[in-house]
Design an enzyme around this catalytic site. Structure first.
Site, PDB file in Angstrom:
ATOM      1  N   ARG A 156       0.840  -1.199   0.000  1.00 52.50           N
ATOM      2  CA  ARG A 156       0.000   0.000   0.000  1.00 52.50           C
ATOM      3  C   ARG A 156       0.871   1.244   0.000  1.00 52.50           C
ATOM      4  O   ARG A 156       1.813   1.369   0.792  1.00 52.50           O
ATOM      5  CB  ARG A 156      -0.917   0.020   1.224  1.00 52.50           C
ATOM      6  CG  ARG A 156      -1.692   1.318   1.415  1.00 52.50           C
ATOM      7  CD  ARG A 156      -2.609   1.245   2.629  1.00 52.50           C
ATOM      8  NE  ARG A 156      -3.245   2.514   2.931  1.00 52.50           N
ATOM      9  CZ  ARG A 156      -2.814   3.385   3.843  1.00 52.50           C
ATOM     10  NH1 ARG A 156      -1.728   3.115   4.551  1.00 52.50           N
ATOM     11  NH2 ARG A 156      -3.470   4.507   4.057  1.00 52.50           N
ATOM     12  N   ARG A 197      -7.717  19.432   8.199  1.00 50.43           N
ATOM     13  CA  ARG A 197      -6.568  19.334   9.102  1.00 50.43           C
ATOM     14  C   ARG A 197      -6.284  20.674   9.775  1.00 50.43           C
ATOM     15  O   ARG A 197      -6.552  21.747   9.211  1.00 50.43           O
ATOM     16  CB  ARG A 197      -5.323  18.865   8.349  1.00 50.43           C
ATOM     17  CG  ARG A 197      -5.381  17.405   7.935  1.00 50.43           C
ATOM     18  CD  ARG A 197      -4.072  16.922   7.343  1.00 50.43           C
ATOM     19  NE  ARG A 197      -4.116  15.518   7.004  1.00 50.43           N
ATOM     20  CZ  ARG A 197      -3.776  14.533   7.832  1.00 50.43           C
ATOM     21  NH1 ARG A 197      -3.341  14.830   9.043  1.00 50.43           N
ATOM     22  NH2 ARG A 197      -3.858  13.281   7.468  1.00 50.43           N
ATOM     23  N   LYS A 341     -13.030   3.318   0.089  1.00 50.03           N
ATOM     24  CA  LYS A 341     -12.804   3.290   1.532  1.00 50.03           C
ATOM     25  C   LYS A 341     -14.077   3.775   2.229  1.00 50.03           C
ATOM     26  O   LYS A 341     -14.518   4.904   2.013  1.00 50.03           O
ATOM     27  CB  LYS A 341     -11.606   4.160   1.901  1.00 50.03           C
ATOM     28  CG  LYS A 341     -10.291   3.633   1.337  1.00 50.03           C
ATOM     29  CD  LYS A 341      -9.138   4.582   1.581  1.00 50.03           C
ATOM     30  CE  LYS A 341      -8.811   4.723   3.050  1.00 50.03           C
ATOM     31  NZ  LYS A 341      -7.624   5.600   3.252  1.00 50.03           N
ATOM     32  N   THR A 399      -7.092  -0.392   9.913  1.00 49.86           N
ATOM     33  CA  THR A 399      -6.920   0.498  11.056  1.00 49.86           C
ATOM     34  C   THR A 399      -6.905  -0.284  12.371  1.00 49.86           C
ATOM     35  O   THR A 399      -7.836  -1.032  12.663  1.00 49.86           O
ATOM     36  CB  THR A 399      -8.010   1.592  11.126  1.00 49.86           C
ATOM     37  OG1 THR A 399      -8.207   2.166   9.845  1.00 49.86           O
ATOM     38  CG2 THR A 399      -7.602   2.675  12.101  1.00 49.86           C
TER      39      THR A 399
END
Length: 418
Positions: A156, A197, A341, A399
């Site tokens: 990945r 962010r 995702k 995760t």
């Protein structure tokens, strides 16, 4: 029936007996590039290109497939329900066939007990694949090859970090490894996606419960005076008084106490050390950002040029972005597969439509647990996994997988169970 057809029949029966009745696997088999078109028997059909189905699932007289494997032809087979790696490895022997006994285990009329593959490889079938994120600690040739030899199936590439040059070096190493014949590792480009962010800080901020802080869309706020910048101008509109604001999926949390045209005032609920450029989530809400950013498009174009195998699209909200990317890939003449995702409140609302459109999915439990109540994550993880299985598509659970092994040599019992 000619020799080639006879070999195809025996091979198909062998695969059928190993993989079962096809309910768990759609029955389509693919070959990695190093085996493309290799067949010692000139009478046997040529294999299809890597990534394409060698046979379409037509179960005729209980036999899957129509392509032949020659005597002692070394192959590596995988179902489309997984990644192109080591489901089966060995030299196919046309001299016998395998039968499934009532207990579900394999038995053979061959004396060597190898279930049709030299060395008994069928006894080591691994259906679950391993996806490894490659970073600075694992991007060197020696380390990456060790990962691949140990069982890595997919490398990945996290496009939130690194450069195109560093990622291209990893892709080239993976291709080099595949050419050795020791295995077949796929590459997956994981887009950064539309993230909210915090900005850079002059220094980390130690925050305690009931401390106050201001997040602002004004540029230059670097933590001094209790003010921290945010990279998303729509942050003010998305936030409401009383909302729960999470840092990096919940390692810190705040409650919104007030807001102005440029600022959001929060109170610390769960304290800690706030670093710069942290990912921010509003519990139960998705940011009103474009599904694919300008940076994502540049990264997708890089993926086509570099020849990756899969895209993992971050923060997919509906099926339309999947169809947009697939249409663009078709225009580029690329056969890259697209994974979605599932990590936002919007994505679970359109889950069935998304799973119908994609080639596979990833349960990104970190961000999913930030936007949904924690107790809802197992439910939606199961929905995604079962939805992909019903459609015969690969699914990744990500995760905090084996998180304790970052510092411990063995996983916890709970991690093994999950």
């Amino acid at each position: 029936m000619n020799v080639a057809q006879d070999q195809a029949t025996k091979c198909a029966r062998q695969c059928r007996d190993v993989f079962g009745n096809g309910r768990d696997y759609p029955g389509r088999f693919i070959l990695p590039k190093q085996n493309q078109g290799r067949c010692a028997d000139p009478r046997a059909p040529r294999f299809a290109a890597a990534g394409n189905a060698v046979s379409n699932v037509a179960e005729e007289d209980g036999v899957y497939g129509r392509h032949a494997l020659s005597m002692s032809q070394t192959v590596r087979l995988s179902t489309l329900g997984g990644y192109p790696n080591d489901v089966l490895t060995g030299s196919y022997n046309t001299g016998f066939s395998t039968k499934r006994n009532p207990a579900g285990s394999n038995s053979s009329n061959n004396d060597n007990g190898s279930n049709g593959f030299v060395g008994g490889a069928c006894s080591r079938v691994r259906k679950t694949k391993l996806v490894c994120t490659i970073g600075p600690a694992t991007c060197k040739k020696e380390t990456l090859f060790k990962l691949a030899d140990a069982g890595m199936n997919v490398a990945r590439l996290n496009m939130s970090h690194g450069t195109h040059e560093s990622h291209k070096a990893v892709i080239d190493l993976v291709k080099e490894y595949n050419k050795t014949g020791r295995g077949c590792v796929a590459t997956m480009l994981d887009t950064k996606g539309p993230e909210v962010r915090s900005g850079d800080l002059a220094e980390p901020m130690q925050l305690e419960r009931r401390d106050t802080l201001t997040f602002t869309i004004t540029e230059g706020a670097n933590g001094k005076g209790g003010r921290v910048s945010v990279n998303y101008d729509g942050f003010i509109d998305d936030v409401s008084i009383g909302d729960e604001l999470l840092v990096d999926g919940g390692i810190m949390s705040f409650v919104v106490k007030g807001k102005t045209d440029t600022d959001v005032q929060v109170e610390v609920v769960d304290g800690g050390v706030l670093q710069g450029r942290r990912h921010l989530n509003i519990r139960g809400k998705s940011a009103n950002l474009p599904a694919i950013t300008d940076k994502d498009w540049l990264d997708l174009k890089f993926g086509v040029e570099a020849g990756v195998d899969y895209y993992a699209l971050s923060f997919v909200q509906d099926e339309y972005v999947i169809r947009e990317v697939k249409k663009w890939l078709a225009e580029q003449g690329s056969k890259i597969k697209v994974l979605a995702k599932i990590e936002s409140a919007d994505s679970v609302k359109a889950l069935d439509e998304i799973l119908d459109a994609v080639d596979g999915a990833m349960v990104a439990r970190g961000d999913l647990g930030a936007e949904l109540p924690l107790e809802a994550v197992p439910f939606w993880q199961n929905r995604v996994v079962q939805g992909c299985r019903r459609r015969g598509k690969p699914v990744i659970v990500a995760t905090n997988m084996l998180e304790s092994m970052i510092s411990n040599p063995a996983p916890t019992r709970a991690e093994v169970r999950q």
